[in-house]
Design a protein around this motif. Structure first.
Motif, PDB file in Angstrom:
ATOM      1  N   PRO A  75      -3.095   5.390  -8.008  1.00 45.03           N
ATOM      2  CA  PRO A  75      -2.365   4.137  -8.261  1.00 45.03           C
ATOM      3  C   PRO A  75      -1.515   4.201  -9.521  1.00 45.03           C
ATOM      4  O   PRO A  75      -1.969   4.619 -10.583  1.00 45.03           O
ATOM      5  CB  PRO A  75      -3.498   3.111  -8.391  1.00 45.03           C
ATOM      6  CG  PRO A  75      -4.593   3.645  -7.532  1.00 45.03           C
ATOM      7  CD  PRO A  75      -4.525   5.141  -7.698  1.00 45.03           C
ATOM      8  N   TRP A  80       1.529   1.129  -6.092  1.00 50.29           N
ATOM      9  CA  TRP A  80       0.469   0.324  -6.701  1.00 50.29           C
ATOM     10  C   TRP A  80      -0.927   0.778  -6.300  1.00 50.29           C
ATOM     11  O   TRP A  80      -1.841   0.774  -7.116  1.00 50.29           O
ATOM     12  CB  TRP A  80       0.655  -1.148  -6.326  1.00 50.29           C
ATOM     13  CG  TRP A  80       1.896  -1.751  -6.879  1.00 50.29           C
ATOM     14  CD1 TRP A  80       2.735  -1.191  -7.806  1.00 50.29           C
ATOM     15  CD2 TRP A  80       2.455  -3.014  -6.544  1.00 50.29           C
ATOM     16  NE1 TRP A  80       3.776  -2.047  -8.076  1.00 50.29           N
ATOM     17  CE2 TRP A  80       3.635  -3.177  -7.323  1.00 50.29           C
ATOM     18  CE3 TRP A  80       2.083  -4.035  -5.679  1.00 50.29           C
ATOM     19  CZ2 TRP A  80       4.429  -4.313  -7.238  1.00 50.29           C
ATOM     20  CZ3 TRP A  80       2.870  -5.174  -5.595  1.00 50.29           C
ATOM     21  CH2 TRP A  80       4.038  -5.300  -6.370  1.00 50.29           C
ATOM     22  N   PHE A  81      -1.103   1.180  -5.043  1.00 51.39           N
ATOM     23  CA  PHE A  81      -2.412   1.637  -4.566  1.00 51.39           C
ATOM     24  C   PHE A  81      -2.442   3.143  -4.345  1.00 51.39           C
ATOM     25  O   PHE A  81      -3.393   3.666  -3.781  1.00 51.39           O
ATOM     26  CB  PHE A  81      -2.787   0.933  -3.258  1.00 51.39           C
ATOM     27  CG  PHE A  81      -3.050  -0.548  -3.414  1.00 51.39           C
ATOM     28  CD1 PHE A  81      -3.213  -1.118  -4.672  1.00 51.39           C
ATOM     29  CD2 PHE A  81      -3.131  -1.371  -2.306  1.00 51.39           C
ATOM     30  CE1 PHE A  81      -3.449  -2.479  -4.816  1.00 51.39           C
ATOM     31  CE2 PHE A  81      -3.373  -2.733  -2.441  1.00 51.39           C
ATOM     32  CZ  PHE A  81      -3.527  -3.288  -3.704  1.00 51.39           C
ATOM     33  N   PHE A  91      -0.327   0.717  -0.399  1.00 51.56           N
ATOM     34  CA  PHE A  91      -0.131  -0.722  -0.444  1.00 51.56           C
ATOM     35  C   PHE A  91       0.636  -1.206   0.786  1.00 51.56           C
ATOM     36  O   PHE A  91       0.303  -2.235   1.388  1.00 51.56           O
ATOM     37  CB  PHE A  91       0.623  -1.119  -1.717  1.00 51.56           C
ATOM     38  CG  PHE A  91       0.995  -2.577  -1.774  1.00 51.56           C
ATOM     39  CD1 PHE A  91       0.037  -3.545  -2.016  1.00 51.56           C
ATOM     40  CD2 PHE A  91       2.315  -2.988  -1.558  1.00 51.56           C
ATOM     41  CE1 PHE A  91       0.379  -4.896  -2.055  1.00 51.56           C
ATOM     42  CE2 PHE A  91       2.665  -4.327  -1.600  1.00 51.56           C
ATOM     43  CZ  PHE A  91       1.685  -5.280  -1.847  1.00 51.56           C
ATOM     44  N   ILE A  94      -1.674  -1.119   3.710  1.00 49.37           N
ATOM     45  CA  ILE A  94      -2.650  -2.209   3.650  1.00 49.37           C
ATOM     46  C   ILE A  94      -2.023  -3.507   4.168  1.00 49.37           C
ATOM     47  O   ILE A  94      -2.647  -4.259   4.933  1.00 49.37           O
ATOM     48  CB  ILE A  94      -3.161  -2.393   2.204  1.00 49.37           C
ATOM     49  CG1 ILE A  94      -4.109  -1.254   1.803  1.00 49.37           C
ATOM     50  CG2 ILE A  94      -3.861  -3.742   2.055  1.00 49.37           C
ATOM     51  CD1 ILE A  94      -5.434  -1.268   2.529  1.00 49.37           C
ATOM     52  N   HIS A 267      -9.534   6.739  -4.040  1.00 54.25           N
ATOM     53  CA  HIS A 267      -8.757   5.540  -3.716  1.00 54.25           C
ATOM     54  C   HIS A 267      -8.375   5.486  -2.246  1.00 54.25           C
ATOM     55  O   HIS A 267      -8.096   4.410  -1.712  1.00 54.25           O
ATOM     56  CB  HIS A 267      -7.498   5.477  -4.591  1.00 54.25           C
ATOM     57  CG  HIS A 267      -6.507   6.566  -4.315  1.00 54.25           C
ATOM     58  ND1 HIS A 267      -6.662   7.855  -4.780  1.00 54.25           N
ATOM     59  CD2 HIS A 267      -5.333   6.554  -3.613  1.00 54.25           C
ATOM     60  CE1 HIS A 267      -5.638   8.589  -4.396  1.00 54.25           C
ATOM     61  NE2 HIS A 267      -4.813   7.831  -3.687  1.00 54.25           N
ATOM     62  N   ILE A 271      -9.902   1.591  -1.450  1.00 57.46           N
ATOM     63  CA  ILE A 271      -8.966   0.471  -1.316  1.00 57.46           C
ATOM     64  C   ILE A 271      -9.056  -0.194   0.061  1.00 57.46           C
ATOM     65  O   ILE A 271      -9.244  -1.413   0.147  1.00 57.46           O
ATOM     66  CB  ILE A 271      -7.534   0.915  -1.641  1.00 57.46           C
ATOM     67  CG1 ILE A 271      -7.433   1.252  -3.141  1.00 57.46           C
ATOM     68  CG2 ILE A 271      -6.520  -0.160  -1.257  1.00 57.46           C
ATOM     69  CD1 ILE A 271      -6.106   1.811  -3.573  1.00 57.46           C
TER      70      ILE A 271
END
Length: 300
Positions: A75, A80-81, A91, A94, A267, A271
């Motif tokens: 991230p 961001w992710f 992100f 997601i 991650h 996430i």
């Protein structure tokens, strides 16, 4: 004359507001809004829905186009992710994945609810042989562990969106049948049902117009919690390779894709797993709030 008409209109508006505040619906809404955890869960659900709807505007990246030069990024301010093994922005995936995960839970619950309502009404209203046949059918389904039954149905129907909805709907249907049947067994002895029979109302009209509306509250509570359970089960199917698969960005499929790299790039798993947990928690909080709000024994 004009002043008189305005005064009459004001009196009607005041009477309407007074009757609304005294209604059962207003009391239910007030109890629902008084529960802070329930409002917190509802806000989370609204945010997730907005993420799903406005996914193309929340990120400039594609959820499916690989970018190998940026693979396995943690991230950061650009991603961001982070990114996955193909360099796709997590992100973005997601946000798009919320469309699949949320709709799977909702449509699977609606499918089970639709079939369960029909069978539950038939069993609770007619009783006798009809009741026994429907209950024995439900016993067969419930004798098999739900996750195993879901896996069997998904294996038969194959992977994909529609087969997953069908598999999840079938496994959730027996609970709806039993819940509705229990409600109708007591309601069918009420005087208004006898009055409907005396005026030769059709059985279908009695079941769906007179009995079902008075038994709907437990179904609403059960369905609100069932959506969260369906989302978790659909993620489990995708993780096992039986639900929605890559390259579609369903959260369970993202978990399955990242499990091999968890030690080095956690991650990839944490996430999507966190979003699944938050979503299930939010629906459970709303379900608890609905149960308290629809409880007629609660004070206004």
């Amino acid at each position: 004359m004009t002043n008189l008409s305005v005064t009459v209109q004001d009196m009607e508006d005041q009477e309407y507001r007074r009757s609304f505040k005294d209604s059962a619906g207003y009391a239910t809404l007030r109890r629902f809004c008084r529960n802070r955890l329930t409002i917190f869960g509802a806000v989370i659900i609204v945010i997730l829905i907005l993420m799903a709807i406005f996914a193309p505007y929340l990120s400039p990246y594609s959820y499916s186009t690989p970018d190998p030069l940026n693979a396995y990024e943690t991230p950061n301010l650009t991603h961001w992710f982070g990114t996955d093994k193909l360099g796709r922005d997590i992100f973005t995936r997601i946000c798009y994945g919320a469309r699949y995960s949320l709709s799977l839970g909702v449509f699977a619950e609606l499918a089970g609810l639709a079939v369960g309502i029909v069978l539950g009404c038939l069993a609770g209203y007619f009783g006798g042989l009809v009741d026994n046949l429907i209950l024995r059918f439900c016993d067969v389904l419930q004798a098999i562990p739900s996750i195993l039954l879901t896996i069997i149905i998904a294996q038969v129907l194959g992977s994909g969106y529609v087969p997953t909805v069908i598999a999840l709907g079938i496994t959730g249907m027996p609970q709806v049948v039993r819940l509705l049947r229990g409600q109708l067994l007591s309601l069918r002895e009420e005087e208004y049902i006898d009055a409907a029979k005396m005026v030769n109302s059709a059985s279908g009209r009695i079941m769906f117009k007179h009995l079902l509306p008075n038994a709907i509250a437990p179904l609403i509570i059960n369905s609100s919690m069932g959506i969260g359970a369906k989302i978790m089960t659909s993620a489990s199917l995708s993780y096992l390779g039986l639900g929605i698969q890559e390259p579609l960005p369903e959260w369970g499929a993202m978990l399955a894709a990242g499990k091999e790299y968890f030690r080095y790039y956690p991650h990839l798993v944490l996430i999507p797993g966190l979003f699944i947990a938050i979503t299930v928690l939010a629906f459970n909080l709303v379900g608890d709030g609905l149960r308290d709000a629809l409880d007629t024994k609660q004070r206004k």
